[in-house]
Enzyme design. Structure first.
Site, PDB file in Angstrom:
ATOM      1  N   HIS A 109       0.884  -1.177   0.000  1.00 33.55           N
ATOM      2  CA  HIS A 109       0.000   0.000   0.000  1.00 33.55           C
ATOM      3  C   HIS A 109       0.917   1.220   0.000  1.00 33.55           C
ATOM      4  O   HIS A 109       1.991   1.197   0.604  1.00 33.55           O
ATOM      5  CB  HIS A 109      -0.810   0.129   1.286  1.00 33.55           C
ATOM      6  CG  HIS A 109      -1.793  -0.949   1.575  1.00 33.55           C
ATOM      7  ND1 HIS A 109      -1.463  -2.071   2.256  1.00 33.55           N
ATOM      8  CD2 HIS A 109      -3.117  -1.036   1.325  1.00 33.55           C
ATOM      9  CE1 HIS A 109      -2.544  -2.829   2.409  1.00 33.55           C
ATOM     10  NE2 HIS A 109      -3.561  -2.234   1.850  1.00 33.55           N
ATOM     11  N   ASP A 112       2.290   1.991   3.365  1.00 29.71           N
ATOM     12  CA  ASP A 112       3.248   1.033   3.944  1.00 29.71           C
ATOM     13  C   ASP A 112       4.657   1.470   3.582  1.00 29.71           C
ATOM     14  O   ASP A 112       5.598   1.304   4.339  1.00 29.71           O
ATOM     15  CB  ASP A 112       3.116  -0.381   3.354  1.00 29.71           C
ATOM     16  CG  ASP A 112       1.728  -0.935   3.390  1.00 29.71           C
ATOM     17  OD1 ASP A 112       0.955  -0.524   4.271  1.00 29.71           O
ATOM     18  OD2 ASP A 112       1.415  -1.790   2.530  1.00 29.71           O
ATOM     19  N   GLU A 240     -10.840  -6.701  -4.416  1.00 36.92           N
ATOM     20  CA  GLU A 240     -10.688  -7.759  -3.415  1.00 36.92           C
ATOM     21  C   GLU A 240     -11.933  -7.800  -2.525  1.00 36.92           C
ATOM     22  O   GLU A 240     -12.130  -6.907  -1.698  1.00 36.92           O
ATOM     23  CB  GLU A 240      -9.431  -7.478  -2.580  1.00 36.92           C
ATOM     24  CG  GLU A 240      -9.147  -8.549  -1.555  1.00 36.92           C
ATOM     25  CD  GLU A 240      -7.851  -8.259  -0.787  1.00 36.92           C
ATOM     26  OE1 GLU A 240      -6.870  -7.768  -1.391  1.00 36.92           O
ATOM     27  OE2 GLU A 240      -7.825  -8.517   0.426  1.00 36.92           O
ATOM     28  N   HIS A 279     -11.205 -13.818   3.696  1.00 38.63           N
ATOM     29  CA  HIS A 279     -12.411 -13.054   3.377  1.00 38.63           C
ATOM     30  C   HIS A 279     -13.510 -14.002   2.905  1.00 38.63           C
ATOM     31  O   HIS A 279     -14.691 -13.753   3.156  1.00 38.63           O
ATOM     32  CB  HIS A 279     -12.116 -12.016   2.295  1.00 38.63           C
ATOM     33  CG  HIS A 279     -11.122 -10.973   2.711  1.00 38.63           C
ATOM     34  ND1 HIS A 279     -10.706  -9.960   1.888  1.00 38.63           N
ATOM     35  CD2 HIS A 279     -10.460 -10.785   3.884  1.00 38.63           C
ATOM     36  CE1 HIS A 279      -9.821  -9.186   2.524  1.00 38.63           C
ATOM     37  NE2 HIS A 279      -9.658  -9.682   3.734  1.00 38.63           N
ATOM     38  N   ASP A 315     -11.045 -12.026  10.672  1.00 36.85           N
ATOM     39  CA  ASP A 315     -10.006 -11.955   9.648  1.00 36.85           C
ATOM     40  C   ASP A 315      -8.662 -12.035  10.376  1.00 36.85           C
ATOM     41  O   ASP A 315      -7.995 -11.027  10.592  1.00 36.85           O
ATOM     42  CB  ASP A 315     -10.146 -10.639   8.892  1.00 36.85           C
ATOM     43  CG  ASP A 315      -9.315 -10.603   7.633  1.00 36.85           C
ATOM     44  OD1 ASP A 315      -8.881 -11.677   7.181  1.00 36.85           O
ATOM     45  OD2 ASP A 315      -9.097  -9.504   7.103  1.00 36.85           O
TER      46      ASP A 315
HETATM   47  C1  XUL Z   1      -7.667  -6.378   4.490  1.00 35.70           C
HETATM   48  C2  XUL Z   1      -6.886  -6.819   3.317  1.00 35.70           C
HETATM   49  C3  XUL Z   1      -6.011  -5.791   2.696  1.00 35.70           C
HETATM   50  C4  XUL Z   1      -5.962  -5.867   1.211  1.00 35.70           C
HETATM   51  C5  XUL Z   1      -5.216  -4.734   0.565  1.00 35.70           C
HETATM   52  O1  XUL Z   1      -8.485  -7.358   5.019  1.00 35.70           O
HETATM   53  O2  XUL Z   1      -6.928  -7.952   2.925  1.00 35.70           O
HETATM   54  O3  XUL Z   1      -4.750  -5.888   3.248  1.00 35.70           O
HETATM   55  O4  XUL Z   1      -5.388  -7.059   0.787  1.00 35.70           O
HETATM   56  O5  XUL Z   1      -5.716  -3.502   0.919  1.00 35.70           O
HETATM   57 CO    CO Z   2      -5.978  -8.980   1.373  1.00 36.28          CO
END
Ligand code: XUL
Ligand code: CO
Length: 444
Positions: A109, A112, A240, A279, A315
């Site tokens: 990101h 990061d 995602e 997820h 998660d």
């Molecule tokens: C959060 C997640 C993130 C994405 C990228 O649950 O998976 O880290 O992969 O933003």
């Molecule tokens: Co992710």
């Protein structure tokens, strides 16, 4: 290709060398037991099939804090005079780990890699500075960028959403961040660009106009796509899915929701889906289910490899060591013809109780070995067993005659009724689920 093991002045993981393949009899925790990068499975090497990536955020930014406790882990790369200095050290540590682990890819990101500045321009400059350094490190090590993304959930301005925020001013800040993250991704030759809509959803229906918010998300993604293509991004945009957390309901709930969304807003030619295992289970699905839905739609883009804990729904982003899941995932990937420009990104973190630097290596080694085994087992299952043929045989009645005419859309409801009346009661045909299940175990 020769890869330098570390790039900066300081070695952050002393005592750990390049991780080697030693085979399943090895008792060295810092060696691969199954992942042998150059080993051929079918017509590709393990490295080519699996396309492993390490993520920047869990591995170099998260230090074990949870809602009930502060950080438990200390990182030597945080030890710098200022934030930009720490970001440079973090990059040294990151490329040292990527190289020692022998993964071909990484993901990040914007925040990061480079700290947020006081203004949009300062944030852009910080990211551009670190991007130049990353480019140098990439060419020195041979590492490649699987995907870049923007953190549109951490800053307080995004508390009510980013692209779906009810305040247009916030949407513009989200756009500024995505624009800069796309610039960085293109500079680094990123093969994909990810959107995970952490706060693109709602906490209360009472204060939310969901119709406008989802329309705004469609418009925002189209604008991002157009900008990306205008600066020469030829890779895949990825969404995602995740059903919730941090929001109560995330608009990108699961694969089928995202597939419907992409088609509704005309984004399906540029976007695919990045499936994360944890997820999937948070949405009440299996990892393989989410992958299968994407593969069926021709929209399987990439994978965030991790796992949750079956005893809670959170998660937890644990390293993926469930072999059954890895086999199921690789079966779908192989049947779909591979990951294309996608890869297997370890969106996973060691537990907050795992405080040794070598734990980070051991976590990744376990994940890579699990998917290497999953790959080999799934390959044998597909090529040596009759699973695929047996599954196809269940649909043989659609291969010709009236069944094929139905698939072509040539039979109306009245004609279908007449066939039922003429042909009488169908035979009871066993689904043989137990046979399939035993077959999978036999190959494991
Ligand atoms: C959060 C997640 C993130 C994405 C990228 O649950 O998976 O880290 O992969 O933003
Ligand atoms: Co992710």
């Amino acid at each position: 290709m020769s890869r330098s093991v570390f790039q900066g002045d300081k070695e952050f993981f002393p005592g750990i060398g390049k991780i080697a393949f030693e085979g399943r009899e090895s008792d060295n925790p810092l060696a691969f037991k199954f992942y042998d990068a150059d080993k051929k499975v079918g017509d590709k090497t393990m490295e080519e099939h699996l396309r492993f990536a390490v993520c920047y955020w869990h591995t170099f930014c998260a230090k074990g804090s949870d809602p009930f406790g502060v950080d438990t882990q200390a990182f030597a790369w945080d030890d710098a005079a200022d934030e930009m200095g720490a970001a440079r050290l973090k990059m040294d540590a990151a490329f040292e780990l990527f190289s020692k682990l022998g993964v071909p890819y990484y993901c990040f990101h914007d925040r990061d890699m480079a700290p947020e500045g006081a203004t949009v321009a300062e944030s852009e400059n910080n990211l551009a500075t670190l991007t130049e350094l990353a480019l140098e490190r990439q060419s020195a090590t041979g590492l490649k960028l699987l995907w870049g993304t923007a953190n549109l959930f951490g800053h307080p301005r995004y508390m009510n959403g980013a692209a779906t925020n009810p305040d247009f001013a916030v949407v513009t800040h989200a756009a500024a961040q995505v624009k800069a993250a796309l610039d960085a991704t293109v500079t680094l030759g990123g093969e994909n660009y990810v959107f995970w809509g952490g706060r693109e959803g709602y906490v209360s229906l009472l204060n939310t106009n969901t119709r406008r918010e989802i329309d705004h998300l469609g418009a925002f993604l189209a604008a991002a796509r157009d900008y990306g293509r205008s600066i020469g991004f030829e890779g895949t945009f990825l969404i995602e899915p995740k059903p919730m957390e941090p929001t109560k309901h995330q608009y990108d709930f699961d694969a089928q929701t995202v597939i419907g969304f992409l088609r509704h807003y005309g984004l399906q030619d540029d976007f695919k889906v990045n499936v994360e295992a944890n997820h999937a289970t948070l949405a009440g699905h299996s990892f393989a289910h989410e992958l299968r839905m994407c593969a069926d739609a021709g929209l399987l883009g990439s994978i965030d490899a991790n796992r949750g804990d079956p005893q809670n729904g959170w998660d937890t982003d644990q390293f993926p060591v469930d072999l059954y899941d890895a086999v199921g995932a690789m079966q779908v990937v192989l049947e779909a013809g591979g990951l294309g420009s996608g890869g297997l990104n370890f969106d996973a973190k060691v537990r907050r109780e795992s405080v040794d630097m070598e734990d980070i290596f051991i976590g990744h080694i376990g994940g890579m070995d699990s998917f290497a085994r999953g790959l080999e087992i799934a390959h044998r299952l597909i090529t040596n067993s009759s699973l695929v043929q047996q599954r196809e045989a269940r649909y043989a009645s659609f291969d010709d005659g009236d069944g094929a005419a139905f698939e072509r859309g040539e039979l109306d409801l009245a004609k279908l009724r007449d066939l039922a009346a003429t042909n009488g009661e169908p035979a009871h045909v066993s689904g043989r689920q137990e046979w399939y299940e035993n077959l999978v175990n036999q190959y494991i």
